[in-house]
Design a protein around this motif. Sequence first.
Motif, PDB file in Angstrom:
ATOM      1  N   ARG A  91       0.622  -1.521  -0.151  1.00  0.00           N
ATOM      2  CA  ARG A  91      -0.036  -0.164  -0.180  1.00  0.00           C
ATOM      3  C   ARG A  91       0.845   1.148  -0.169  1.00  0.00           C
ATOM      4  O   ARG A  91      -0.350   2.558  -0.460  1.00  0.00           O
ATOM      5  N   LEU A  92       1.944   0.784   0.525  1.00  0.00           N
ATOM      6  CA  LEU A  92       2.816   2.320  -0.189  1.00  0.00           C
ATOM      7  C   LEU A  92       2.858   2.870  -1.729  1.00  0.00           C
ATOM      8  O   LEU A  92       4.181   3.683  -1.742  1.00  0.00           O
ATOM      9  N   LEU A  93       3.401   1.728  -2.659  1.00  0.00           N
ATOM     10  CA  LEU A  93       3.498   1.725  -3.631  1.00  0.00           C
ATOM     11  C   LEU A  93       1.935   3.254  -4.248  1.00  0.00           C
ATOM     12  O   LEU A  93       0.955   3.189  -3.416  1.00  0.00           O
ATOM     13  N   PRO A  94       2.321   4.125  -5.457  1.00  0.00           N
ATOM     14  CA  PRO A  94       1.126   5.277  -5.512  1.00  0.00           C
ATOM     15  C   PRO A  94       0.083   3.842  -6.130  1.00  0.00           C
ATOM     16  O   PRO A  94       0.402   2.783  -6.146  1.00  0.00           O
ATOM     17  N   ALA A  95      -0.745   4.844  -6.383  1.00  0.00           N
ATOM     18  CA  ALA A  95      -2.267   4.083  -6.313  1.00  0.00           C
ATOM     19  C   ALA A  95      -2.365   3.989  -7.497  1.00  0.00           C
ATOM     20  O   ALA A  95      -1.468   4.276  -9.293  1.00  0.00           O
ATOM     21  N   HIS A  96      -2.725   2.333  -7.581  1.00  0.00           N
ATOM     22  CA  HIS A  96      -2.677   1.358  -8.854  1.00  0.00           C
ATOM     23  C   HIS A  96      -1.688   1.133  -9.658  1.00  0.00           C
ATOM     24  O   HIS A  96      -1.818   0.841 -10.598  1.00  0.00           O
ATOM     25  N   THR A  97      -0.815   1.027  -8.924  1.00  0.00           N
ATOM     26  CA  THR A  97       0.776   0.237  -9.017  1.00  0.00           C
ATOM     27  C   THR A  97       0.311  -1.615  -8.217  1.00  0.00           C
ATOM     28  O   THR A  97       0.880  -1.575  -7.815  1.00  0.00           O
ATOM     29  N   PRO A  98       0.400  -1.898  -9.708  1.00  0.00           N
ATOM     30  CA  PRO A  98       0.628  -3.274  -9.509  1.00  0.00           C
ATOM     31  C   PRO A  98       1.832  -4.039  -8.926  1.00  0.00           C
ATOM     32  O   PRO A  98       3.105  -3.471  -9.056  1.00  0.00           O
ATOM     33  N   LEU A  99       1.978  -4.945  -8.103  1.00  0.00           N
ATOM     34  CA  LEU A  99       3.272  -5.375  -7.386  1.00  0.00           C
ATOM     35  C   LEU A  99       3.129  -6.746  -8.573  1.00  0.00           C
ATOM     36  O   LEU A  99       2.943  -7.824  -8.547  1.00  0.00           O
ATOM     37  N   ARG A 100       3.950  -6.920  -9.611  1.00  0.00           N
ATOM     38  CA  ARG A 100       4.725  -7.174 -10.415  1.00  0.00           C
ATOM     39  C   ARG A 100       5.468  -8.357 -10.471  1.00  0.00           C
ATOM     40  O   ARG A 100       6.768  -7.828 -10.102  1.00  0.00           O
ATOM     41  N   PRO A 101       5.787  -9.016 -11.071  1.00  0.00           N
ATOM     42  CA  PRO A 101       6.702 -10.177 -11.433  1.00  0.00           C
ATOM     43  C   PRO A 101       7.887  -8.927 -12.257  1.00  0.00           C
ATOM     44  O   PRO A 101       7.695  -8.309 -12.753  1.00  0.00           O
ATOM     45  N   LEU A 102       9.510  -8.593 -11.751  1.00  0.00           N
ATOM     46  CA  LEU A 102      10.173  -7.896 -12.301  1.00  0.00           C
ATOM     47  C   LEU A 102      11.268  -9.307 -12.411  1.00  0.00           C
ATOM     48  O   LEU A 102      11.906 -10.443 -11.873  1.00  0.00           O
ATOM     49  N   VAL A 103      12.136  -8.385 -13.303  1.00  0.00           N
ATOM     50  CA  VAL A 103      13.621  -9.211 -13.993  1.00  0.00           C
ATOM     51  C   VAL A 103      14.946  -8.762 -13.086  1.00  0.00           C
ATOM     52  O   VAL A 103      14.929  -7.419 -12.820  1.00  0.00           O
ATOM     53  N   THR A 104      15.031  -9.441 -11.758  1.00  0.00           N
ATOM     54  CA  THR A 104      16.709  -9.036 -11.596  1.00  0.00           C
ATOM     55  C   THR A 104      17.730  -9.568 -12.489  1.00  0.00           C
ATOM     56  O   THR A 104      17.743 -10.162 -12.762  1.00  0.00           O
ATOM     57  N   ALA A 105      18.605  -8.732 -11.954  1.00  0.00           N
ATOM     58  CA  ALA A 105      20.367  -8.735 -12.326  1.00  0.00           C
ATOM     59  C   ALA A 105      20.767  -9.644 -11.991  1.00  0.00           C
ATOM     60  O   ALA A 105      20.152 -10.397 -10.752  1.00  0.00           O
ATOM     61  N   PHE A 106      21.827 -10.689 -12.932  1.00  0.00           N
ATOM     62  CA  PHE A 106      22.057 -12.033 -11.496  1.00  0.00           C
ATOM     63  C   PHE A 106      23.802 -11.641 -11.896  1.00  0.00           C
ATOM     64  O   PHE A 106      24.343 -11.327 -12.640  1.00  0.00           O
ATOM     65  N   THR A 107      24.326 -11.633 -10.731  1.00  0.00           N
ATOM     66  CA  THR A 107      25.539 -11.482 -10.634  1.00  0.00           C
ATOM     67  C   THR A 107      26.571 -12.680 -10.514  1.00  0.00           C
ATOM     68  O   THR A 107      26.485 -13.980 -10.636  1.00  0.00           O
ATOM     69  N   ILE A 108      27.774 -12.064 -11.724  1.00  0.00           N
ATOM     70  CA  ILE A 108      28.788 -12.743 -11.936  1.00  0.00           C
ATOM     71  C   ILE A 108      29.744 -12.321 -10.496  1.00  0.00           C
ATOM     72  O   ILE A 108      30.224 -11.281 -10.815  1.00  0.00           O
ATOM     73  N   SER A 109      30.588 -12.968  -9.768  1.00  0.00           N
ATOM     74  CA  SER A 109      31.120 -12.572  -9.499  1.00  0.00           C
ATOM     75  C   SER A 109      32.504 -12.389  -9.955  1.00  0.00           C
ATOM     76  O   SER A 109      32.889 -13.059 -11.350  1.00  0.00           O
ATOM     77  N   LEU A 110      33.439 -11.529  -8.881  1.00  0.00           N
ATOM     78  CA  LEU A 110      34.821 -11.453  -9.378  1.00  0.00           C
ATOM     79  C   LEU A 110      36.385 -12.326 -10.198  1.00  0.00           C
ATOM     80  O   LEU A 110      35.544 -13.231  -8.602  1.00  0.00           O
ATOM     81  N   ASP A 111      36.742 -12.419 -10.952  1.00  0.00           N
ATOM     82  CA  ASP A 111      37.072 -14.144 -11.355  1.00  0.00           C
ATOM     83  C   ASP A 111      38.138 -13.541 -12.203  1.00  0.00           C
ATOM     84  O   ASP A 111      38.340 -12.694 -13.029  1.00  0.00           O
TER      85      ASP A 111
END
Length: 311
Positions: A91-111
């Motif tokens: 409910r902290l989101l602006p009105a009518h903002t859906p809680l939708r699936p998101l694409v996250t970055a995937f981490t590649i560790s230092l190597d």
Amino acid sequence: MSRGEKTTADVVRVVVGDHGVRGHGECVPYPRYGQSVDGVIAEIESVRPALEGGADVDDVQDLLPAGPARNAVECALWDLGARSGRRRASRLLPAHTPLRPLVTAFTISLDTPERMAAVAASAAGRAISLLKLKLGGDGDPERVRAVRAAAPHARLIADANESWSPEQLSSFAPVLAGLGVELLEQPLPADSDDALTGYDGPLLLSADESCQDAASVAGLAGRYAAVTVKLDKTGGIIGAMATLAAARDAGMRTMLGCMVATSLSMAPGLVPAQLAEFVHLDGPLLLARDRHPGLPYDGARVSPSDAVWAT
């Protein structure tokens, strides 16, 4: 990771209850900021009487400073409130903002370049489209070149974790930009930010260690074009929302990031992440074992789940 090899993730979990209903929150103490598990637990225990007396998410903003302890307590209270039918963090989101699936970055560790390229190729094979490369100074252009060759269609962002010098930034930035890196986090140590004043190079720079909460955003103008917001820095969802708003008001772009932690840490982050341009909530993907149940990940697409944390 850029700060050395990491084989475990130390987290603190908070459980709050009311009439048989329980809410859960999790945080990650970060030694970079002088934090420890014992110190965070002591902070949480200091507010036990207030919580037992009925303190809510708004009260906690004054009871604890921004940081991991407040994050875990606030998120546990949000979870409890939602499960009790009172109020949800979404409910902290602006009105009518859906809680939708998101694409996250995937981490590649230092190597080495070769090993980072192998991870990138594997990720590309799993249809992971956004990669976050951990960098560490010398040899970074070669690392990024190798990853780009292994994953030619992936979007790239990078995190130098304060490891570069101003000279390396000047030398490396054009190379990374030419390889399609869209954003670079914290190239210089936080106490060297003055060297970025008036920066007009080819990379979009995001403040991570230099951006702790909403109050720190104003001092970043003219040095960074973006901020990286993490609940463990801002002290929870309320602080994260305020920091995102401050960045937008300052004309800056935003990323909602995470520490290496379980789905219990990632789930609350999905609320403010709805308003961020870049999302980095891949903690469980880096663990050998997540909490059960965990958030549903489909490749790097992550969905909210009331089974993990009531939003």
